[in-house]
Design an enzyme around this catalytic site. Sequence first.
Site, PDB file in Angstrom:
ATOM      1  N   LYS A 121     -22.621   5.982  30.061  1.00  0.00           N
ATOM      2  CA  LYS A 121     -23.714   5.109  30.498  1.00  0.00           C
ATOM      3  C   LYS A 121     -25.043   5.797  30.201  1.00  0.00           C
ATOM      4  O   LYS A 121     -25.184   7.003  30.423  1.00  0.00           O
ATOM      5  CB  LYS A 121     -23.561   4.826  32.000  1.00  0.00           C
ATOM      6  CG  LYS A 121     -24.581   3.843  32.559  1.00  0.00           C
ATOM      7  CD  LYS A 121     -24.314   3.541  34.031  1.00  0.00           C
ATOM      8  CE  LYS A 121     -25.320   2.527  34.574  1.00  0.00           C
ATOM      9  NZ  LYS A 121     -25.035   2.135  35.963  1.00  0.00           N
ATOM     10  N   SER A 174     -24.893  -2.845  37.307  1.00  0.00           N
ATOM     11  CA  SER A 174     -25.688  -2.430  36.167  1.00  0.00           C
ATOM     12  C   SER A 174     -24.871  -1.799  35.035  1.00  0.00           C
ATOM     13  O   SER A 174     -25.357  -1.679  33.918  1.00  0.00           O
ATOM     14  CB  SER A 174     -26.753  -1.429  36.622  1.00  0.00           C
ATOM     15  OG  SER A 174     -26.137  -0.243  37.113  1.00  0.00           O
ATOM     16  N   SER A 230     -22.614  -1.402  41.285  1.00  0.00           N
ATOM     17  CA  SER A 230     -22.762  -1.350  39.826  1.00  0.00           C
ATOM     18  C   SER A 230     -21.574  -0.808  39.051  1.00  0.00           C
ATOM     19  O   SER A 230     -21.584  -0.815  37.830  1.00  0.00           O
ATOM     20  CB  SER A 230     -24.002  -0.531  39.455  1.00  0.00           C
ATOM     21  OG  SER A 230     -25.164  -1.252  39.721  1.00  0.00           O
TER      22      SER A 230
END
EC number: 6.3.5.7
Length: 492
Positions: A78, A158, A182
Amino acid sequence: MTDLTSLTLAEARDGLARKSFTALELTEAHLTAIEAARGLNAFVLETPEQARKMAQAADAQIATGDGGPLAGIPLGIKDLFATKDTRTTACSKILGDFHPPYESTVTTQLWRDGAVMVGKLNNDEFAMGSSNETSCFGPVVNPWRRAGSETKLVPGGSSGGSAAAVAAGLCLGATATDTGGSIRQPAAFTGTVGIKPTYGRCSRWGIVAFASSLDQAGPIARTVRDSAILLRSMAGHDPKDTTSVDRPVPNYETAIGASVKGMKIGIPKEYRLEGMPPEIERLWTQGAEWLKASGAELVEVSLPHTKYALPAYYIVAPAEASSNLARYDGVRYGARVNGRNIVEMYENTRAAGFGAEVKRRIMIGTYVLSAGYYDAYYLRAQKVRTLIKRDFEQCFDQGVSAILTPATPSAAFGIGEKGGADPVEMYLNDIFTVTVNMAGLPGIAVPAGADGQGLPLGLQLIGRPFDEETLFSLGEVIEQAAGRFTPKKWWA
């Protein structure tokens, strides 16, 4: 030969150990898949040369018997995790072309164990979002589609890039972060497994901060076993993070297949929301039945302060974000937009660098921390947080081993479908997940079924502090009963 991108992480690990294929072959297969899936926009940076070098190093270690537990395993990272000399932007214009001179603790541990980085993954800007639509690199497309439809769906957020990449077979696992859901919400939207560990289990050092008392790193993977393998490498004490907890990291994989007989599973009545889709209700009941059939005992429990969790979260998280994001000013790193003086330079840089959702949360946070409002909002929200934590403690004190809830209030929705005029509509996606962050507990999302249009739906299990093993044992029961969920390939 088997399509190497269809393997689970555990299968790939075993195949590498048997020398059925090399780490380089495994990596090349995933690099080819990434190239073919650029339309999903899961990756914001591909690192093929670096991946090949890491794979060759892993092959050399495997050949001498020195391979780590993740030797040769291709992972996506990420874009919130600092990767040394490799662009890290938190998917925000304000970080520009930032190349960190240091490596995050979590990724350092993954490379120590032999993992291979295939690229940096898309996410909501500064991890603020539930659909991966706030990224400055554009939205991620969910590899799942509704039956008979070509509408592009969100993968959740997210950590949307992490979930989409794992679901589409672009990497065998991915790092993610969870501040209010998330990891778990995107996992539920994409038919993958995501675990948010107990607060303090994984180091936050080198991860771009959103809300420091809520943020926690964790993995997204294809199976419960895979997520257990990854968490073992990601977790651990770090003296550089004062919130990191100094306790041994268990071998989580041993929890897979462990008996759940006699475990008490709490079903919280407050999670039965008005207007909850019948398919979510059915899935929840089905999940409870599967656990019961495996010998667990179901008990109704009460978490009376649940209804205050979302409003309290959307005070605490923006307050911490407004403080954390004050450091992005165009002076030391990242993008800069000059002005006639330093104050104007700050204003110009932040106006051009931050997206609309990030600005909204900074303004909310600054407002609730301002003189005259601090007691009315922030202090009260922190008191609510204490009550939420106490609800869970009382529940666990009654002998409950874990709590079963839905992971999301719906399946994945279309890109641009929600939150346009009313951001609260988007915030409601976190309704089942924020309590876990507010209480600092571990939570796992496991795919458990599909809606009427064939989209995956997930269930969430919430555990006692530092009892991730119980979540893995229970999660695997659901996984075995529900089966695996793989999208039909349409993107290549």
